[in-house]
Design a protein around this motif. Structure first.
Motif, mmCIF file in Angstrom:
data_model
loop_
_atom_site.group_PDB
_atom_site.id
_atom_site.type_symbol
_atom_site.label_atom_id
_atom_site.label_comp_id
_atom_site.label_asym_id
_atom_site.label_seq_id
_atom_site.Cartn_x
_atom_site.Cartn_y
_atom_site.Cartn_z
ATOM 1 N N ASP A 9 -0.013 -1.226 0.127
ATOM 2 C CA ASP A 9 0.357 0.160 -0.450
ATOM 3 C C ASP A 9 0.801 1.297 0.362
ATOM 4 O O ASP A 9 0.084 2.179 -1.339
ATOM 5 C CB ASP A 9 -1.004 -0.403 1.492
ATOM 6 N N ALA A 10 2.262 1.318 0.804
ATOM 7 C CA ALA A 10 3.299 2.462 0.292
ATOM 8 C C ALA A 10 3.314 2.609 -0.705
ATOM 9 O O ALA A 10 3.344 3.890 -1.174
ATOM 10 C CB ALA A 10 3.776 1.851 1.973
ATOM 11 N N ALA A 59 10.383 4.572 -9.399
ATOM 12 C CA ALA A 59 9.989 5.264 -9.503
ATOM 13 C C ALA A 59 9.330 6.074 -8.003
ATOM 14 O O ALA A 59 10.182 7.442 -7.379
ATOM 15 C CB ALA A 59 9.676 6.122 -10.894
ATOM 16 N N VAL A 60 8.412 5.370 -7.709
ATOM 17 C CA VAL A 60 7.931 5.856 -6.304
ATOM 18 C C VAL A 60 8.921 5.325 -5.148
ATOM 19 O O VAL A 60 9.078 6.774 -4.335
ATOM 20 C CB VAL A 60 6.811 4.990 -6.154
ATOM 21 N N LEU A 61 9.828 4.841 -5.207
ATOM 22 C CA LEU A 61 10.513 4.355 -4.306
ATOM 23 C C LEU A 61 11.960 5.596 -4.500
ATOM 24 O O LEU A 61 12.370 6.029 -3.180
ATOM 25 C CB LEU A 61 11.695 3.563 -4.430
ATOM 26 N N VAL A 85 9.657 2.781 3.453
ATOM 27 C CA VAL A 85 8.233 3.005 3.819
ATOM 28 C C VAL A 85 7.204 3.358 5.030
ATOM 29 O O VAL A 85 6.533 3.404 5.645
ATOM 30 C CB VAL A 85 7.292 1.578 3.065
ATOM 31 N N GLY A 86 8.410 3.577 6.310
ATOM 32 C CA GLY A 86 8.083 3.610 7.237
ATOM 33 C C GLY A 86 7.874 2.878 7.943
ATOM 34 O O GLY A 86 6.407 2.812 8.876
ATOM 35 N N LEU A 87 7.977 1.500 8.215
ATOM 36 C CA LEU A 87 7.410 0.322 8.695
ATOM 37 C C LEU A 87 9.091 -0.020 9.456
ATOM 38 O O LEU A 87 9.868 0.279 9.242
ATOM 39 C CB LEU A 87 7.733 -0.905 7.561
#
Length: 138
Positions: A9-10, A59-61, A85-87
């Protein structure tokens, strides 16, 4: 929610799945009231193209990494990917992720598990609609 689901989802987002349905409904209403043949063809082409477009994972990463103060090696490190991704990349969470994804190896061999996890996460992202470069899956 599973750890992989949070990673997915991230990166891929969960809004993209909900977006095509609402945009299809409004597009159909104007098409019916305006010009049925020309507008319907254009409207049906646009929604059909939108869901087919894969999310460019790299690209997102890269964009997420550009917004970080810390330099993270997300291309090869599951720990850094999880941080990005904040985990929480704790060993406990990585072992849980390994269980979710079906890891059969020794979870006490964290180096081998981490390498497998990174490849498997990238493979699973591709299976869930992400566009992942081959070098990130191999």
């Amino acid at each position: 929610m599973s750890i992989f689901s949070r990673i997915k989802d991230a990166i891929l987002g969960n809004k993209a799945k909900a977006a095509p349905a609402p945009s299809s409904a409004p597009a159909s209403k104007p098409a019916a009231t305006a010009a049925p043949k020309p507008t319907s063809t254009a409207s049906s082409s646009t929604p059909a193209t939108a869901p087919a477009a894969a999310v460019d994972v790299e690209a997102v990463l890269q964009q997420m990494a550009a917004n970080q103060k810390q330099q993270l090696n997300w291309r090869t490190s599951i720990v850094d990917l999880m941080k990005l991704v904040g985990l929480d990349p704790s060993l406990e969470n990585r072992k849980e992720l390994a269980r979710e994804l079906g890891y059969k190896g020794d979870t006490n061999d964290s180096a081998a598990m981490n390498i497998w996890l990174h490849k498997q996460v990238m493979t699973q992202l591709a299976a869930h609609g992400g566009k992942v470069p081959p070098e990130l899956k191999d």
